[in-house]
Design an enzyme around this catalytic site. Structure first.
Site, mmCIF file in Angstrom:
data_model
loop_
_atom_site.group_PDB
_atom_site.id
_atom_site.type_symbol
_atom_site.label_atom_id
_atom_site.label_comp_id
_atom_site.label_asym_id
_atom_site.label_seq_id
_atom_site.Cartn_x
_atom_site.Cartn_y
_atom_site.Cartn_z
ATOM 1 N N CYS A 41 0.807 -1.219 0.000
ATOM 2 C CA CYS A 41 0.000 0.000 0.000
ATOM 3 C C CYS A 41 0.847 1.280 0.000
ATOM 4 O O CYS A 41 1.433 1.609 -1.026
ATOM 5 C CB CYS A 41 -0.992 -0.041 1.159
ATOM 6 S SG CYS A 41 -2.403 1.033 0.892
ATOM 7 N N HIS A 88 -3.464 -5.677 1.975
ATOM 8 C CA HIS A 88 -3.091 -5.842 3.388
ATOM 9 C C HIS A 88 -3.654 -7.194 3.800
ATOM 10 O O HIS A 88 -4.001 -8.016 2.977
ATOM 11 C CB HIS A 88 -3.771 -4.772 4.244
ATOM 12 C CG HIS A 88 -3.278 -3.393 4.025
ATOM 13 N ND1 HIS A 88 -2.143 -2.911 4.612
ATOM 14 C CD2 HIS A 88 -3.795 -2.363 3.309
ATOM 15 C CE1 HIS A 88 -1.979 -1.642 4.267
ATOM 16 N NE2 HIS A 88 -2.960 -1.285 3.475
HETATM 17 N N1 GLN Z 1 -1.826 6.939 1.976
HETATM 18 C C1 GLN Z 1 -2.196 5.937 1.129
HETATM 19 C C2 GLN Z 1 -3.639 5.923 0.673
HETATM 20 O O1 GLN Z 1 -4.570 6.132 1.434
HETATM 21 C C3 GLN Z 1 -1.764 4.615 1.726
HETATM 22 C C4 GLN Z 1 -2.720 4.002 2.710
HETATM 23 C C5 GLN Z 1 -2.270 2.651 3.206
HETATM 24 O O2 GLN Z 1 -1.091 2.337 3.238
HETATM 25 N N2 GLN Z 1 -3.225 1.866 3.641
HETATM 26 O O3 GLN Z 1 -3.842 5.718 -0.471
#
Ligand code: GLN
Length: 242
Positions: A94, A195
């Site tokens: 992510c 995730h």
């Molecule tokens: N900041 C990023 C987004 O919201 C990553 C979020 C995350 O790692 N879950 O797209």
């Protein structure tokens, strides 16, 4: 018995929705394969001893945390790219995946730079792309489905047709909710929005990393693990989504 080492980059900043569970999974599976596996926590400013490392892992994080680690990562970018090119296994989830591209445009218009390892860009949308996700991927010549959980505002777009996605979205959003691409795969690096934790529910993906780590040391992981429980979890989520 061999000893493997995985660097967990920025465990205090990049670690969302059970990302660290991926490391516990790799460590435990490697033990079941008869070898030891150590996790080395790397914080901002810590040095990375690449010859002593077998894999790199970075989890997800918020926009603020991404900004903090970018400042640190950019100082290491030449050496990081070198080990990626040399085939070191790398898993970036992510926020960490987004950092591998050109830049990230936040909702307020702020443009955050990325490491520019790959020609893709990410921009935040007004809503978040949240939910369980199912993709189809090919790892080590083997087609497989991969299940996970995604939660991101960023929409990632490949600027270069030669980039290879980690997989094709069957259910969920993936890179941007439009083009059915999910994540990126390059040599033994996987960048992904999944995730989850990703690896316990997808032992094929865990073994892609473990077998690569072993091969790079000239070792073959010959025994077969009993993945009945892991595959049941995988199938349940897959059936729920289909
Ligand atoms: N900041 C990023 C987004 O919201 C990553 C979020 C995350 O790692 N879950 O797209």
């Amino acid at each position: 018995m061999a000893v493997f080492s995985i660097a967990h980059l920025y465990p205090d900043l990049l670690n969302l929705y059970g990302d660290r569970g991926n490391l516990l999974c790799l460590q435990q599976r490697m033990r079941w394969y008869g070898h030891d596996c150590r996790i080395k926590n790397i914080h901002l400013g810590d040095s990375l001893d690449y010859p002593g490392l077998d894999m790199l892992f970075m989890g997800g994080g918020s926009d603020r945390e991404q900004g903090l680690v970018y400042q640190d990562l950019v100082k290491r970018s030449d050496s990081l790219l070198k080990v990626i090119e040399e085939g070191m296994p790398v898993l970036c989830i992510c926020g960490a995946y987004q950092l591998l591209g050109n830049n990230y445009m936040a909702l307020d218009g702020r443009l955050m730079q990325g490491l520019k390892f790959f020609n893709f860009t990410t921009r935040a949308g007004t809503d978040r792309l949240i939910g369980n996700i199912l993709i189809k991927a090919c790892l080590g010549g083997q087609e497989t489905t991969v299940v996970g959980f995604e939660n991101h505002a960023g929409r990632t777009y490949f600027e270069d047709d030669s980039l290879e996605a980690f997989g094709e979205v069957l259910r969920g959003y993936g890179n941007n909710g439009e083009d059915k691409k999910e994540g990126i795969k390059y040599r033994h690096l996987i960048g992904t929005y999944l995730h989850g934790p990703l690896l316990p529910k997808n032992p094929v993906v865990a073994d892609f990393f473990l077998k690569t780590m072993a091969q790079r040391k000239g070792i073959e992981l010959s025994c077969r693990l009993d993945d009945a429980i892991e595959l049941t979890a995988h199938e349940q989520m897959k059936n729920r989504l289909l």
